[in-house]
Design a protein around this motif. Structure first.
Motif, short mmCIF file in Angstrom:
data_model
loop_
_atom_site.label_atom_id
_atom_site.label_comp_id
_atom_site.label_asym_id
_atom_site.label_seq_id
_atom_site.Cartn_x
_atom_site.Cartn_y
_atom_site.Cartn_z
N LYS A 193 18.95 25.96 27.21
CA LYS A 193 17.86 26.53 26.05
C LYS A 193 17.38 27.90 26.31
N ILE A 194 18.18 28.81 27.04
CA ILE A 194 17.82 30.10 27.23
C ILE A 194 17.70 30.87 26.06
N ASP A 195 18.40 30.58 25.05
CA ASP A 195 18.26 31.19 23.52
C ASP A 195 16.79 31.11 23.10
N VAL A 196 15.77 30.29 23.63
CA VAL A 196 14.42 30.47 23.39
C VAL A 196 13.55 31.05 24.16
N LEU A 197 14.01 31.44 25.32
CA LEU A 197 13.39 32.17 26.35
C LEU A 197 12.02 32.98 25.74
N PRO A 198 12.32 33.99 24.76
CA PRO A 198 11.24 34.82 24.26
C PRO A 198 10.16 34.13 23.69
N TYR A 199 10.37 32.79 23.52
CA TYR A 199 9.09 31.79 22.85
C TYR A 199 8.40 31.30 23.97
N PHE A 200 8.58 31.31 25.26
CA PHE A 200 8.15 30.30 26.35
C PHE A 200 7.58 31.32 27.39
N ASP A 201 6.70 30.75 28.23
CA ASP A 201 6.11 31.41 29.34
C ASP A 201 6.91 30.89 30.42
N PHE A 202 8.16 31.43 30.65
CA PHE A 202 9.12 30.72 31.52
C PHE A 202 9.61 32.00 32.34
N SER A 203 9.55 31.71 33.63
CA SER A 203 10.19 32.79 34.53
C SER A 203 11.36 32.23 35.41
N MET A 204 12.57 32.98 34.91
CA MET A 204 13.99 32.63 35.92
C MET A 204 13.69 33.00 37.09
N GLU A 205 13.08 33.93 37.63
CA GLU A 205 12.80 34.42 38.91
C GLU A 205 12.03 33.27 39.81
N ASN A 206 11.07 32.69 39.03
CA ASN A 206 10.38 31.69 39.88
C ASN A 206 10.96 30.44 39.93
N VAL A 207 11.81 29.94 38.99
CA VAL A 207 12.62 28.83 39.03
C VAL A 207 13.60 29.00 40.30
N GLU A 208 14.15 30.03 40.49
CA GLU A 208 15.14 30.37 41.34
C GLU A 208 14.69 30.46 42.74
N LYS A 209 13.33 30.95 42.73
CA LYS A 209 12.67 31.14 44.12
C LYS A 209 12.33 29.68 44.46
N TYR A 210 11.70 28.78 43.55
CA TYR A 210 11.25 27.55 44.06
C TYR A 210 12.32 26.48 44.36
N ALA A 211 13.59 26.71 43.56
CA ALA A 211 14.58 25.85 43.73
C ALA A 211 15.42 26.35 45.05
N LYS A 212 15.61 27.46 45.35
CA LYS A 212 16.22 27.81 46.54
C LYS A 212 15.41 27.57 47.64
N ARG A 213 14.15 27.67 47.40
CA ARG A 213 13.32 27.21 48.96
C ARG A 213 13.60 25.91 49.18
N LEU A 214 13.66 24.85 48.27
CA LEU A 214 14.21 23.37 48.34
C LEU A 214 15.52 23.15 48.69
N ASN A 215 16.43 24.04 48.15
CA ASN A 215 17.81 23.92 48.27
C ASN A 215 18.51 25.18 48.30
N PRO A 216 18.84 25.91 49.58
CA PRO A 216 19.29 27.04 49.50
C PRO A 216 20.67 27.28 49.07
N ASN A 217 21.52 26.11 48.90
CA ASN A 217 22.70 26.07 48.60
C ASN A 217 22.87 25.77 46.90
#
Length: 223
Positions: free
Chosen positions: A168-192
């Motif tokens: 649902k990246i087509d609605v990104l402009p309407y939500f307070d959602f950071s792709m950078e944060n998700v990648e950071k949090y997810a990669k911290r848990l699972n680098p691969n």
């Protein structure tokens, strides 16, 4: 002095399930079938993503889908329209599938003519992550409206998945959602973990997921 024993039932259940999961993978390998376990919370867009993915790959692979739900056959009816082989699995109130249940589903689906099987697991970010289904790879969907903090709240799910689809990246402009944060949090848990932003509704990014699934399926079949 305590007059009773304490049994670690949970550990025993998981150990038994892990053995069954290895058997499922061995049978899949013998049969030449790749199984993807697709997980997410309800409403993230699993079925819509599946429809788009099937459309991208149906000319290359014989595809079968197992739709797991507590009740109803809505998703199976939707997937049937794609032309893919499909079966509906009712879990009897359980919020996940384990390896034994997955094997029952594979038996019911019939995978002798299936190259790529996809299990759409029960919508839940907790229980499905705890049980190895016997799948070759695990995938999950996180939709933009759910928020970018989900890796912090449900770490196990993000830890055990090979690919993360941010839908649902087509609605990104309407939500307070950071792709950078998700990648950071997810990669911290699972680098691969591989992260692929998509919009199942518009089709954006689905080709990248199809490419990943194509490569993983062919690699499994050629081993």
């Amino acid at each position: 002095m305590e007059g009773f024993r304490v049994l670690e039932i949970k550990q025993s259940v998981f150990e038994n399930n892990d053995r069954e999961a290895d058997k499922v993978r061995a049978e899949l390998k013998k049969n030449g079938t790749f199984l993807l376990n697709l997980m997410s919370s309800p409403g993230s867009g699993k079925t819509t993503t599946l429809k788009a993915t099937i459309a991208a790959l149906k000319d290359e692979f014989n595809i079968g889908v197992m739709e797991a739900d507590i009740d109803s056959s809505v998703d199976a009816a939707t997937i049937e329209k794609t032309g893919a082989k499909v079966i509906q699995l009712h879990t009897g109130g359980m919020c996940h599938l384990d390896a034994s249940m997955t094997q029952q589903g594979l038996d019911g689906l019939g995978v002798n003519d299936i190259d790529l099987a996809i299990l759409e697991n029960v919508g839940n970010l907790v229980c499905p992550a705890e049980f190895d289904t016997g799948a070759c790879k695990n995938a999950m969907i996180l939709s933009v409206p759910e928020g970018d903090d989900k890796p912090l709240k449900y770490p196990l799910m993000f830890s055990i998945c090979d690919v993360l689809l941010i839908n649902k990246i087509d609605v990104l402009p309407y939500f307070d959602f950071s792709m950078e944060n998700v990648e950071k949090y997810a990669k911290r848990l699972n680098p691969n973990i591989k992260i692929i932003p998509i919009s199942a509704r518009t089709g954006e990014g689905v080709d990248k997921f199809a490419d990943w699934l194509r490569e993983e399926t062919k690699a499994w079949l050629e081993k």
